[in-house]
Write a protein that holds these residues in place. Structure first.
Motif, PDB file in Angstrom:
ATOM      1  N   ILE A 351       1.007  -1.236   0.021  1.00 45.51           N
ATOM      2  CA  ILE A 351       0.162  -0.059   0.085  1.00 45.51           C
ATOM      3  C   ILE A 351       0.797   1.318   0.036  1.00 45.51           C
ATOM      4  O   ILE A 351       1.723   1.466   0.822  1.00 45.51           O
ATOM      5  CB  ILE A 351      -1.009   0.091   1.253  1.00 45.51           C
ATOM      6  N   ALA A 352       0.758   2.083  -0.990  1.00 44.51           N
ATOM      7  CA  ALA A 352       1.357   3.386  -0.978  1.00 44.51           C
ATOM      8  C   ALA A 352       0.288   4.462  -0.768  1.00 44.51           C
ATOM      9  O   ALA A 352      -0.948   4.573  -1.144  1.00 44.51           O
ATOM     10  CB  ALA A 352       2.052   3.710  -2.261  1.00 44.51           C
ATOM     11  N   VAL A 353       0.919   5.702   0.035  1.00 45.77           N
ATOM     12  CA  VAL A 353      -0.107   6.882   0.308  1.00 45.77           C
ATOM     13  C   VAL A 353       0.391   7.899  -0.209  1.00 45.77           C
ATOM     14  O   VAL A 353       1.773   8.072  -0.347  1.00 45.77           O
ATOM     15  CB  VAL A 353      -0.249   6.900   1.622  1.00 45.77           C
ATOM     16  N   ARG A 354      -0.276   8.810  -0.925  1.00 42.59           N
ATOM     17  CA  ARG A 354       0.254  10.016  -1.356  1.00 42.59           C
ATOM     18  C   ARG A 354       0.857  10.835  -0.185  1.00 42.59           C
ATOM     19  O   ARG A 354       0.536  10.862   0.713  1.00 42.59           O
ATOM     20  CB  ARG A 354      -0.978  10.892  -1.912  1.00 42.59           C
ATOM     21  N   ARG A 360       0.219  14.492   6.494  1.00 41.80           N
ATOM     22  CA  ARG A 360      -0.529  15.035   7.217  1.00 41.80           C
ATOM     23  C   ARG A 360      -1.084  14.224   8.338  1.00 41.80           C
ATOM     24  O   ARG A 360      -1.341  14.710   9.692  1.00 41.80           O
ATOM     25  CB  ARG A 360      -1.856  15.435   6.260  1.00 41.80           C
ATOM     26  N   TYR A 361      -1.293  13.062   8.298  1.00 41.21           N
ATOM     27  CA  TYR A 361      -1.908  12.258   9.187  1.00 41.21           C
ATOM     28  C   TYR A 361      -0.824  11.190   9.783  1.00 41.21           C
ATOM     29  O   TYR A 361      -1.051  10.366  11.029  1.00 41.21           O
ATOM     30  CB  TYR A 361      -2.821  11.088   8.772  1.00 41.21           C
ATOM     31  N   GLY A 362       0.480  11.398   9.531  1.00 44.78           N
ATOM     32  CA  GLY A 362       1.555  10.579  10.334  1.00 44.78           C
ATOM     33  C   GLY A 362       1.515   9.006   9.880  1.00 44.78           C
ATOM     34  O   GLY A 362       1.620   8.300  10.934  1.00 44.78           O
ATOM     35  N   ILE A 363       1.308   8.932   8.821  1.00 42.75           N
ATOM     36  CA  ILE A 363       0.980   7.321   8.535  1.00 42.75           C
ATOM     37  C   ILE A 363       2.339   6.852   8.035  1.00 42.75           C
ATOM     38  O   ILE A 363       3.056   7.363   7.071  1.00 42.75           O
ATOM     39  CB  ILE A 363       0.119   7.291   7.420  1.00 42.75           C
ATOM     40  N   LYS A 364       2.669   5.675   8.835  1.00 40.34           N
ATOM     41  CA  LYS A 364       3.843   5.002   8.487  1.00 40.34           C
ATOM     42  C   LYS A 364       3.588   3.334   8.306  1.00 40.34           C
ATOM     43  O   LYS A 364       4.254   2.839   7.511  1.00 40.34           O
ATOM     44  CB  LYS A 364       4.922   5.095   9.422  1.00 40.34           C
ATOM     45  N   THR A 365       2.601   2.983   8.693  1.00 39.85           N
ATOM     46  CA  THR A 365       2.075   1.555   8.868  1.00 39.85           C
ATOM     47  C   THR A 365       0.674   1.331   8.389  1.00 39.85           C
ATOM     48  O   THR A 365      -0.170   2.278   8.290  1.00 39.85           O
ATOM     49  CB  THR A 365       2.561   0.767  10.121  1.00 39.85           C
ATOM     50  N   ASN A 438       5.109  10.211  -6.194  1.00 34.45           N
ATOM     51  CA  ASN A 438       5.019  11.004  -5.005  1.00 34.45           C
ATOM     52  C   ASN A 438       4.133  10.346  -4.070  1.00 34.45           C
ATOM     53  O   ASN A 438       3.107  10.420  -3.877  1.00 34.45           O
ATOM     54  CB  ASN A 438       4.282  12.486  -5.353  1.00 34.45           C
ATOM     55  N   ALA A 439       4.738   9.370  -3.558  1.00 36.81           N
ATOM     56  CA  ALA A 439       4.183   8.228  -2.660  1.00 36.81           C
ATOM     57  C   ALA A 439       4.974   7.724  -1.448  1.00 36.81           C
ATOM     58  O   ALA A 439       6.209   7.696  -1.702  1.00 36.81           O
ATOM     59  CB  ALA A 439       3.576   7.128  -3.433  1.00 36.81           C
ATOM     60  N   THR A 440       4.521   7.510  -0.595  1.00 39.60           N
ATOM     61  CA  THR A 440       5.118   6.661   0.836  1.00 39.60           C
ATOM     62  C   THR A 440       4.583   5.272   0.764  1.00 39.60           C
ATOM     63  O   THR A 440       3.367   5.043   1.095  1.00 39.60           O
ATOM     64  CB  THR A 440       4.784   7.645   1.906  1.00 39.60           C
TER      65      THR A 440
END
Length: 514
Positions: A351-354, A360-365, A438-440
């Motif tokens: 899963i990759a998040v923009r 903005r939401y501090g998403i790492k996992t 442009n993704a994490t």
């Protein structure tokens, strides 16, 4: 873009000519069947008016079924490939043909029919010598509309592994090659216009009633029949020549790396054996359509992923690990299939998040993501939403509830993320665009996604008939790493290189191709 498109048409002339000929073949066969069947049906319901309403109602109903649904319905009965495409196109072509024939015949002036009967004409004579000739302009108009529609609709045939110019369109979308998509679309449009012009010429000639015109028409008709016969012979005879090499039918999924591997298989098999290889690229719905076609013998070989085989083919529950590879192979043996030649790389889901959303939401996992999914939109390929180990299972494992979802073609998903159409994507770890997007990429902290090692699935019967094939496939053991595959995907998707060239270059670098 136009310059790139015309350069592509010039440099890949043989590729596009081959697709054009396949497109013409599929379209013309469908059109010919529809003219005969639809014409006869139109005549019958004109003669027996009570049957007109129910017949037209049935044909209308079939016409309203979406083309992809029609193809999906037909596959269990006729398999993948040209036959199913022809059946579907014929069904859609019936409505304009039946309606035009019925309308043309029933609208003949009753006074003319009365005069024909008064002169002693039988029902059959009146039909053949009066009603059909007078209805011909309406029928020809219906045929022209039907032909243009069929040629355009034939582009969808590539979804089920049939040939035609839809292959170029679908492949262009999948590999981010807009020039190829435009080239395929342009050729379909030009073909439709050319055929419509030819039919217009035929319609005009048929309206000429002089003796000289009729003689010319007969000569033109004979010439056209001879040309069609020669073309059919040229298409059929080469495959019937004694001693012609056997053909291995290779299928690939609609993914860049699968196009690359399909060409690797073709190059190696044709170099090391006397076998010919036909590659059917980008079969829609991937495993869902390819694996049943393998069991039925329509395809002989295709690259597959272990986790996909475990969940989608063997219908096993739980998370697959490579420790269970023996069970996987045993399950495939029962279906007359085997795994030969494991490439060495895995292509699992992720899963990759923009990036701005992740910040903005501090998403790492994935667990972090689960806390905010109700505010986000997820994009994924169609099959991910249907897999046993796909969307529903992922949401259950992490307690996710996305605000909305979007079904995306594999070639468009990163564009959708960049444009803000979706906030998160289901990705593959070998995606060529991933390193530049442009993704994490998030961490699968509960280890939800199983292992997806890539290898070749081949029919056992084919290995028995051609034992030399096993040695060729074994050459591919451990030849590609994940970074190698991601780099090759990037060369195709971002640098615009052809999968054929990328595959050949890699095999040569590995010393496998002369």
């Amino acid at each position: 873009m136009l310059v790139q498109m015309f350069d592509l048409l010039a440099t890949r002339r043989d590729f596009f000519v081959g697709l054009l000929l396949e497109h013409v073949q599929i379209s013309l066969v469908s059109i010919a069947i529809a003219i005969v069947v639809g014409g006869i049906a139109g005549i019958l319901i004109s003669e027996f008016q009570r049957a007109a309403k129910p017949t037209l109602a049935v044909v209308n109903f079939l016409y309203t079924i979406p083309s992809i649904s029609m193809l999906g319905f037909l596959i269990p009965f006729s398999g993948v490939g040209d036959a199913t495409a022809v059946i579907a196109l014929t069904i859609y072509a019936l409505l304009p043909m039946v309606r035009a024939t019925h309308t043309g015949i029933t609208n003949v002036d009753p006074s003319i029919l009365e005069a024909a009967r008064g002169m002693g004409g039988t029902r059959m004579q009146t039909l053949l010598r009066v009603r059909l000739p007078l209805a011909l302009p309406v029928i020809m108009s219906g045929i022209r509309n039907m032909v243009v529609m069929t040629i355009a609709l034939a582009g969808i045939a590539s979804f089920i592994g049939a040939g035609g110019l839809g292959v170029a369109i679908y492949r262009g979308i999948t590999t981010n090659n807009a020039a190829m998509t435009m080239a395929g679309s342009l050729l379909i449009a030009v073909l439709a216009l050319v055929v419509d012009f030819v039919l217009g010429f035929v319609e005009k000639r048929m309206g000429m009633r002089s003796k000289a015109a009729k003689r010319t028409n007969r000569r033109l008709a004979v010439g056209a029949l001879v040309a069609c016969g020669v073309a059919a012979a040229c298409a059929v005879v080469p495959g019937m020549v004694a001693g012609a090499p056997a053909t291995i039918n290779v299928a690939t999924k609609p993914m860049t790396e699968q196009y690359i591997m399909g060409n690797m298989l073709k190059d190696l098999i044709e170099q090391d054996t006397n076998l010919k290889v036909k590659v059917t690229q980008g079969v829609g719905s991937g495993t869902s359509n390819i694996e049943p076609a393998m069991e039925s013998g329509d395809f002989d070989l295709y690259p597959e992923y272990t986790g996909t085989g475990w969940a989608m083919v063997l219908k096993k529950g739980g998370t697959y690990s490579e420790d269970e590879f023996g069970q996987l192979k045993a399950g495939y043996r029962k279906k007359g299939l085997g795994w030969v030649g494991m490439y060495g790389f895995g292509n699992t889901y992720g899963i990759a998040v923009r990036s701005d959303v992740a910040k903005r939401y501090g998403i790492k996992t994935y667990s972090d993501l689960a806390k905010v999914t109700d505010r986000l939109k997820l994009g994924a390929e169609a099959d991910f939403f249907e897999r046993a180990d796909g969307y529903d299972a992922l949401c259950k494992a992490y307690g996710m509830r996305f605000g909305s979802t979007m079904q995306l073609d594999i070639g468009l998903k990163y564009d959708a993320l960049e444009q803000g159409s979706v906030d998160a994507l289901i990705i593959f770890t070998t995606d060529g665009k991933l390193s530049h997007a442009n993704a994490t990429v998030l961490k699968d902290d509960k280890g939800f996604f199983p292992s997806y090692e890539c290898g070749n699935v081949v029919r056992t019967k084919v290995l028995e008939q051609h034992p030399e094939l096993r040695a060729v496939l074994k050459k591919l053991d451990g030849t590609i790493t994940e970074s190698d595959m991601a780099r090759m995907n990037y060369q195709v998707e971002e640098k615009g290189e052809d999968p054929e060239d990328v595959a050949r270059e890699y095999l040569r670098a590995k010393g496998l191709l002369k």
